[in-house]
Design an enzyme around this catalytic site. Structure first.
Site, PDB file in Angstrom:
ATOM      1  N   LYS A 107       6.953   1.949   1.845  1.00  0.00           N
ATOM      2  CA  LYS A 107       7.170   3.263   1.221  1.00  0.00           C
ATOM      3  C   LYS A 107       8.561   3.766   1.627  1.00  0.00           C
ATOM      4  CE  LYS A 107       2.222   3.770   0.776  1.00  0.00           C
ATOM      5  NZ  LYS A 107       0.985   4.426   1.188  1.00  0.00           N
ATOM      6  N   ASP A 138      -0.959   8.536  10.895  1.00  0.00           N
ATOM      7  CA  ASP A 138      -0.702   7.608   9.782  1.00  0.00           C
ATOM      8  C   ASP A 138       0.487   8.161   9.013  1.00  0.00           C
ATOM      9  OD1 ASP A 138      -0.569   6.273   7.396  1.00  0.00           O
ATOM     10  OD2 ASP A 138      -2.720   6.392   6.949  1.00  0.00           O
ATOM     11  N   THR A 164       2.644   2.011   6.651  1.00  0.00           N
ATOM     12  CA  THR A 164       2.998   0.950   5.723  1.00  0.00           C
ATOM     13  C   THR A 164       4.494   0.723   5.873  1.00  0.00           C
ATOM     14  OG1 THR A 164       3.310   2.617   4.025  1.00  0.00           O
ATOM     15  CG2 THR A 164       1.194   1.467   4.034  1.00  0.00           C
ATOM     16  N   GLU A 199      -1.681 -18.244  13.202  1.00  0.00           N
ATOM     17  CA  GLU A 199      -2.738 -17.391  13.774  1.00  0.00           C
ATOM     18  C   GLU A 199      -2.487 -17.157  15.257  1.00  0.00           C
ATOM     19  OE1 GLU A 199      -6.604 -18.997  12.985  1.00  0.00           O
ATOM     20  OE2 GLU A 199      -6.673 -18.167  10.958  1.00  0.00           O
ATOM     21  N   TYR A 234       1.344 -21.556   8.985  1.00  0.00           N
ATOM     22  CA  TYR A 234       0.222 -20.849   9.612  1.00  0.00           C
ATOM     23  C   TYR A 234       0.591 -20.463  11.039  1.00  0.00           C
ATOM     24  CZ  TYR A 234      -3.950 -19.849   7.058  1.00  0.00           C
ATOM     25  OH  TYR A 234      -4.835 -19.232   6.232  1.00  0.00           O
ATOM     26  N   ARG A 243       6.088  -5.110   1.339  1.00  0.00           N
ATOM     27  CA  ARG A 243       4.716  -4.606   1.305  1.00  0.00           C
ATOM     28  C   ARG A 243       3.982  -5.111   2.537  1.00  0.00           C
ATOM     29  NH1 ARG A 243       1.778  -1.954  -2.474  1.00  0.00           N
ATOM     30  NH2 ARG A 243       3.754  -1.675  -3.502  1.00  0.00           N
TER      31      ARG A 243
END
Ligand SMILES: *Cc1c(COP(=O)(O)O)cnc(C)c1O
Length: 446
Positions: free
Chosen positions: A229, A200, A226, A56, A54, A235
């Protein structure tokens, strides 16, 4: 502990399914322009111990202990991307493209503010303000721009909409648009109305990095992409704030970071962060430039070969990695049948609306095809010609399979068509030819 513990991977039924999926990918030809295969290095770090941690917060500002090494990994990803794109600020934590766009909207808009994005039917993304069904369309006042008669973005109409609605955010980005985006024009319009400009570039990041599409960096305030792609990473997604963005709003980087965490997300996916760092390094190598060039060369030869087979393309061609087949000469709503039949014939693509879709988004008249997957496998112009021939054979073979005019009958027709085509000898023979060629290429050839 016994040796038969279920933590032994081979004993899981899921591993058989993964194997079968790998086999499917190897034997078929993938033409979905948003997909790609990634390198062994990218893939191996995704299954590492990093996913157990973790973290955060952001590097050196974490809410959990034990993050010394995770900090180094995230900083490495940030630094590599800052250098690759020449931007002062990067956030690599968004879980994927849609949450990243939501984060931008959350960062710079208040509920009810206006945003201006390209409509879905013109090649925009759902998160660019599609009315009703999306977060961006429900919580903000969304205005949508479109295309001109040549299927190019209509910048003058866009400017008029901006002047009329005074949006706080303009989004320049596409998922099904075969042509070059003019980021300077977008920026001039955004400046005229004082809007933030979000570029984008999810689909075209690999082309931008490889010098095959103009960069939005000198023009946009915020850039989203992203990472899975054309960028060919894991991903995930990344958000960048440009120098221009910081000049407009010195708090912009802070707003974006806070919108991602704690605004919308919890702990970052560290294994994805590490894979992004690897992909960023791969993208800085000379081979990546060649790969980006080949994507476009392949798209051009696929376009020419399809046209030589008398198939029609939206806007008559392509400048980038994708093309849209306009199947209306074969009947309205023909995209679904073609996508189903191609899948049987060993080629997977996706049905898509065309500009001014005459049928319906459920039964669209187009097919969206792109070259990133096949280029990553090492295929070149000669293979594109063969792929175009297969596509043309499939289209012509099923051309009598028309969608019924009666709306009620359509679903049943498609169900029957799917069953029928799964046993169609012509399609299955093509599948065999496709398999023979595809099997000669690895998934990742670079
Ligand atoms: C793919 C894409 C997205 C969304 O990405 P997901 O990872 O599928 O959520 C957003 N914008 C554009 C332009 C895209 O092409």
């Amino acid at each position: 502990m016994s040796k038969q513990t279920p933590s032994q991977p081979k004993q899981h039924a899921v591993f058989d399914l993964v194997k079968r999926e790998e086999q499917r990918q190897k034997e078929m030809i993938g033409l979905i322009p948003s997909e790609n295969h990634s390198s062994e290095a990218v893939r191996s770090v995704l299954s590492s111990c990093l996913s157990s941690k973790y973290a955060e917060g952001y590097p050196r500002r974490r809410y959990y202990e034990g993050n010394q090494i995770i900090d180094e990994i995230e900083q490495l990803a940030q630094e590599r991307l800052k250098k690759l794109f020449d931007v002062p600020h990067v956030n690599v934590q968004p879980y994927s493209g849609s949450p990243a766009n939501s984060a931008v909207e959350f960062a710079v808009l208040e509920p009810g503010d206006t945003l201006l994005g390209l409509s879905l039917s013109s090649g925009g993304h759902l998160t660019h303000g599609h009315p009703q069904v999306t977060f961006s369309g429900r919580f903000f006042k969304s205005v949508q721009y479109g295309l001109d008669e040549q299927a190019r973005i209509d910048y003058e109409a866009l400017r008029q909409l901006a002047l009329q609605h005074r949006p706080k955010l303009i989004i320049a980005g596409t998922t099904a648009y075969p042509f070059t985006l003019d980021f300077a024009k977008f920026a001039a319009i955004a400046d005229e109305v004082g809007a933030y400009l979000l570029a984008d570039i999810s689909h075209i990041t690999g082309l931008v990095v490889g010098g095959e599409h103009p960069s939005p960096v000198p023009h946009a305030h915020i850039i989203m992409s992203t990472t899975h792609k054309t960028f060919r990473g894991p991903r995930g997604a990344m958000l960048m704030v440009t120098k221009r963005g910081l000049a407009k709003d010195p708090d912009l980087a802070d707003k974006i970071d806070k919108a991602v965490f704690p605004g919308l997300q919890g702990g970052p996916h560290n294994e994805t962060t590490a894979a992004i760092a690897i992909a960023a390094e791969e993208a800085s190598l000379p081979a990546f430039k060649q790969y980006a060039q080949q994507i476009r060369k392949n798209a051009l030869s696929l376009a020419a070969a399809l046209q030589a087979q008398n198939l029609k393309l939206v806007g008559d061609g392509t400048d980038n990695h994708l093309l849209l087949l306009d199947l209306t000469p074969f009947g309205e709503g023909f995209g679904t049948q073609v996508a189903f039949a191609l899948d049987v014939a060993g080629i997977y693509a996706n049905r898509n609306t065309i500009p001014n879709e005459p049928c319906s988004p459920f039964y669209p008249s187009g097919l969206r095809i792109g070259t990133p997957l096949v280029t990553t496998r090492g295929m070149k112009e000669a293979e594109m010609v063969r792929i175009a021939e297969w596509i043309a054979r499939v289209v012509k073979h099923i051309k009598h399979e028309q969608l019924p005019a009666d709306r009620q009958a359509r679903q049943q027709f498609l169900k029957d068509f799917k069953l029928r085509s799964a046993q169609d000898e012509v399609l299955l023979a093509i599948r065999q030819e496709v398999k023979e060629m595809a099997s000669q290429f690895p998934l990742f050839a670079w």
